[in-house]
Motif scaffolding. Structure first.
Motif, short mmCIF file in Angstrom:
data_model
loop_
_atom_site.label_atom_id
_atom_site.label_comp_id
_atom_site.label_asym_id
_atom_site.label_seq_id
_atom_site.Cartn_x
_atom_site.Cartn_y
_atom_site.Cartn_z
N UNK A 40 0.83 -1.22 0.00
CA UNK A 40 0.00 0.00 0.00
C UNK A 40 0.86 1.27 0.00
N UNK A 41 2.17 1.11 0.18
CA UNK A 41 3.05 2.28 0.19
C UNK A 41 3.11 2.95 1.55
N UNK B 63 4.91 7.52 -6.89
CA UNK B 63 4.15 7.42 -5.63
C UNK B 63 2.69 7.85 -5.72
N UNK B 64 2.41 8.92 -6.47
CA UNK B 64 1.03 9.41 -6.50
C UNK B 64 0.16 8.55 -7.43
N UNK C 274 -0.50 5.12 -5.83
CA UNK C 274 -1.45 5.15 -4.71
C UNK C 274 -2.88 5.46 -5.14
N UNK C 275 -3.00 6.07 -6.30
CA UNK C 275 -4.33 6.32 -6.84
C UNK C 275 -5.00 4.99 -7.24
N UNK D 267 -4.02 1.80 -5.87
CA UNK D 267 -3.91 0.71 -4.88
C UNK D 267 -4.55 1.17 -3.56
N UNK D 268 -5.56 0.46 -3.14
CA UNK D 268 -6.27 0.81 -1.89
C UNK D 268 -6.02 -0.26 -0.83
N UNK E 47 -8.66 10.24 -3.24
CA UNK E 47 -8.67 9.13 -4.19
C UNK E 47 -9.47 9.45 -5.46
#
Lengths: 211, 357
Positions: free
Chosen positions: A47-48, A68-69, A72-73, A75-76, A101
Motif C-alpha cells: 500500500x506504500x 508514488x502518486x 497510490x491512486x 492501490x487501496x 482518491x
C-alpha cells in the motif's frame, strides 16, 4: 497485475519478510498465514505505507516508489484493526479519503448504502463499535477507481449480514475489473466468494498454496 | 500495582522529558550560576511579595506533570490504571500523593534548597512549604476524577455537522480535544516571550536581534507540538501514506496549519511591535516560526527515532540559532532555509520515509 521483486522488509535489523520474485495475476487472491507471519507488513508495504527494499510494480507501469502518486491512486488498503481519532466522524474521514482518491460523487453514497453505515456515519468515531469501525475502514478501502484493493481481515468483527454484503461488493467490483488481495483467518471457501488463487505466508516468505 | 503505577506515571514522565530536563539544567544552572540562584531566592525569601513569581513557575511545572498523567490515562496501553478503582480510596489517595511527590521531586529539592537559606524568615519558609504541599496534594482530586470516569463519550461537534471537517483542521481538533494543556502552555509561553522582548526592546539600546531571539525561543517552544502532530498522524491517520496526495497538496496543508497555529503570536507581535521597528519584521518572524515547526515535523518523517531527540534539537537549535542571530543572520533567510529543508523532505523523501507502521 502485481509484480514483486527482491522484496525485503526488516524491523530494526530483524528480517520479517523476503520475497525474491512473486507475481499476483488478475483476480481475487487469498493470503493466509498465522499471527505475526507478516501479512499486515506485506499489505502495508504494497500500500506504500512502509518503506522496504526492492520493487513493487502494478500492471507493469506504476512502481510504488518511482510513481508514488499514480501508484497510490490505483492501490487501496483497508486495515485489519483500524484506529481513527475519536472526535472525527466516518463522514469526515470518508470525505477526505474520497477527495484524495478522486472518487466519483455518487460512489460515497453507494458504498455508505451498501455497507449500511448511513445511520451512524455522522457520529463521532469514539461512539462506534468495532464492527462499525471496520465497516468505515472497508468503505474507505473501496473509494476511488483503484486497480487493486487489499483488505486485511475484512470479515472480522462484522455480523453475518455485513459479511454477505462485503462478499457481494467484492464480487461486483471484481466484475468491473478490480483485483483483490484478501487476508483472513476465516475460510473464504465457506462464503460465496470465488477465489482465483490462495497464497501462504510462512518462513518469512510468500508462496502459492497447493490447495 | 503501586510499582506499576509509579513506573507508568513517574519513571515514564522523566524518560519522556529527559530532553526538557537537560535543557532546564543547562539553561537554569549553566547560564545562571548557583550563586545567582541563591542571591535571587534570598531576596524573595526576605521580601515574600516576590515569592508568587516562583510559585507561578512551579504551578506551570505541576500543570505539566498533571497533563502527563491525564495523557497516560488515555493511552490504550495504560488502561490497566483504571483497575485502581478497585482499591480502597485511602490507598488510592496515598498512591496519588506518592506519584505526585515523585513527579514534583525537582520542585521539592529546589524548595528545600531555598529553605536552607531562610535565615529565620519563617513566614517565607511556611509559604514555600505550603505551596509545595498544595501542588503535591491537590492534583490527587483530579486523578481520582480520572480513575472514576474511564469512558469519555465523544461528543458531536455543534457547528457545520453536515459538512466534513477539512483535513487541515484535523490536528487542531486533536489538540483542542486531547491536548488542550499542551496547546495552552505552549501558546502562553511563546506569547509571553514575544511580549516580553517587545516590552524590553525600548528600555535600552537593543536592536532587532533581541526580537529575533524572542522569535527563536517561541518557535522552539513549538517542537513539542510538532512531535505531537507526528504521533497523531502515525497513530490515528496511518492511511495518509496510502493516499495519492501530491507534494503541493501535502505541503500546502502543513503550511496552512502552521500559519493558523502561529496566528496568535503573529497578532501579538503586530500589536506590541515596538516603535521604529519595521512591520516587515512580523513577516520575517512568521516565516521563521513556521519554518522551525515544518523542519522539525519533516525531520521526524525522515526517521521516527528522531522523536526521542526533540530535547536535544531544542537545545542545539537554541545554541546555533543564538550564535547565528548574534552574527546578524537574517531570520527570514534562516526561516526560508528551514522551509526549504521541509519541502525537500516532503517532495523526495516523504513516501520512502520510515513510519510507525
Amino acid at each position: 497485475m502485481l509484480e514483486i521483486r527482491n522484496f525485503r522488509k526488516a524491523y530494526h535489523g530483524q528480517l520479517v519478510l523476503e520475497i525474491p520474485q512473486l507475481t499476483f495475476g488478475d483476480g481475487v487472491h487469498w493470503l493466509r498465514g498465522i499471527n505475526g507471519s507478516g501479512k499486515s507488513t506485506f499489505f502495508r508495504s504494497v500500500a506504500g505505507m512502509l518503506p522496504f527494499e526492492g520493487e513493487i510494480r502494478l500492471e507493469e507501469r506504476w512502481e510504488v516508489n518511482q510513481n508514488p502518486v499514480d501508484y497510490r491512486l490505483r492501490v487501496n488498503y483497508a486495515e485489519a484493526e483500524p484506529l481513527y481519532p475519536a472526535y472525527l466522524s466516518a463522514f469526515d474521514l470518508i470525505s477526505f479519503v474520497a477527495k484524495a482518491k478522486k472518487a466519483p460523487k455518487e460512489q460515497v453514497a453507494e458504498l455508505v448504502d451498501r455497507l449500511e453505515i448511513g445511520d451512524f456515519w455522522k457520529q463521532p468515531v469514539g461512539t462506534y463499535s468495532s464492527g462499525m469501525l471496520k465497516k468505515t475502514s472497508l468503505v474507505m478501502g473501496f473509494l476511488g477507481q483503484p486497480r487493486l484493493i487489499m483488505l486485511d481481515e475484512p470479515l472480522i468483527t462484522i455480523d453475518d449480514r455485513a459479511v454477505s454484503n462485503v462478499c457481494k461488493l467484492i464480487a461486483d467490483e471484481y466484475k468491473k475489473g478490480i483485483h483483490f488481495l484478501l487476508s483472513s483467518h476465516q475460510d473464504f471457501r465457506l462464503t460465496d466468494l470465488v477465489l482465483d488463487a490462495a497464497y501462504v505466508i510462512q518462513d518469512k516468505t510468500i508462496r502459492q498454496a497447493v490447495n | 500495582m503501586k510499582n506499576a503505577v509509579f513506573r507508568t506515571l513517574v519513571t515514564e514522565f522523566y524518560r519522556q522529558n529527559s530532553g526538557f530536563f537537560l535543557i532546564l539544567l543547562l539553561l537554569g544552572f549553566g547560564i545562571i550560576r548557583s550563586d545567582d540562584h541563591i542571591a535571587l531566592f534570598r531576596y524573595a525569601l526576605a521580601a515574600p511579595a516576590a515569592l508568587p513569581y516562583y510559585f507561578a513557575l512551579w504551578a506551570l511545572y505541576a500543570l505539566k506533570t498533571s497533563a502527563f498523567v491525564r495523557q497516560q490515562f488515555r493511552e490504550p496501553s495504560c488502561q490497566f490504571l483504571y483497575h485502581l478503582r478497585l482499591y480502597p480510596s485511602m490507598q488510592r489517595y496515598l498512591t496519588w500523593w506518592t506519584v505526585q511527590l515523585g513527579l514534583l521531586a525537582p520542585l521539592w529539592a529546589y524548595g528545600l534548597w531555598m529553605c536552607s537559606y531562610a535565615d529565620g524568615q519563617w513566614l517565607s519558609v511556611a509559604l514555600v512549604l505550603s505551596c509545595l504541599v498544595a501542588l503535591t496534594v491537590l492534583p490527587a482530586r483530579w486523578y481520582e476524577y480520572l480513575v472514576r470516569n474511564p469512558v469519555r463519550e465523544a461528543r458531536n461537534r455543534k457547528v457545520a455537522r453536515n459538512r466534513p471537517l477539512p483535513v487541515w483542521l484535523f490536528f487542531f481538533a486533536h489538540l483542542f480535544r486531547q491536548q488542550p494543556l499542551l496547546l495552552v502552555l505552549t501558546k502562553l509561553f511563546s506569547g509571553a516571550v514575544l511580549i516580553g522582548v517587545c516590552l524590553l526592546y525600548p528600555t535600552d539600546d537593543y536592536d532587532e536581534r533581541l526580537l529575533a531571539i524572542g522569535a527563536l525561543i517561541g518557535g522552539l517552544a513549538h517542537l513539542g507540538l510538532a512531535q505531537e502532530q507526528y504521533v497523531f498522524e502515525h497513530r490515528y491517520l496511518l492511511f495518509l501514506r496510502n493516499l495519492p496526495r501530491p507534494f503541493a497538496v501535502r505541503f500546502g496543508t502543513l503550511a496552512l496549519e502552521g500559519l493558523l497555529l502561529f496566528l496568535p503570536e503573529t497578532l501579538l507581535l503586530a500589536r506590541y511591535l515596538p516603535e521604529g521597528v519595521s512591520a516587515v519584521l512580523v513577516l520575517k518572524v512568521v516565516v521563521f516560526y513556521t519554518g522551525i515547526r515544518l523542519a522539525a515535523l519533516h525531520r521526524f518523517y525522515v526517521r521516527e527515532r528522531y522523536l526521542e531527540q526533540v530535547g536535544a534539537y531544542g537545545l542545539w537549535g537554541f545554541i546555533f540559532g543564538l550564535v547565528a542571530i548574534m552574527f546578524r543572520l537574517d531570520i527570514a533567510i534562516a526561516g526560508l532555509a528551514l522551509w526549504g529543508y521541509a519541502a525537500w523532505v516532503s517532495r523526495f523523501r516523504y513516501f520512502a520515509s520510515e513510519s510507525a507502521g
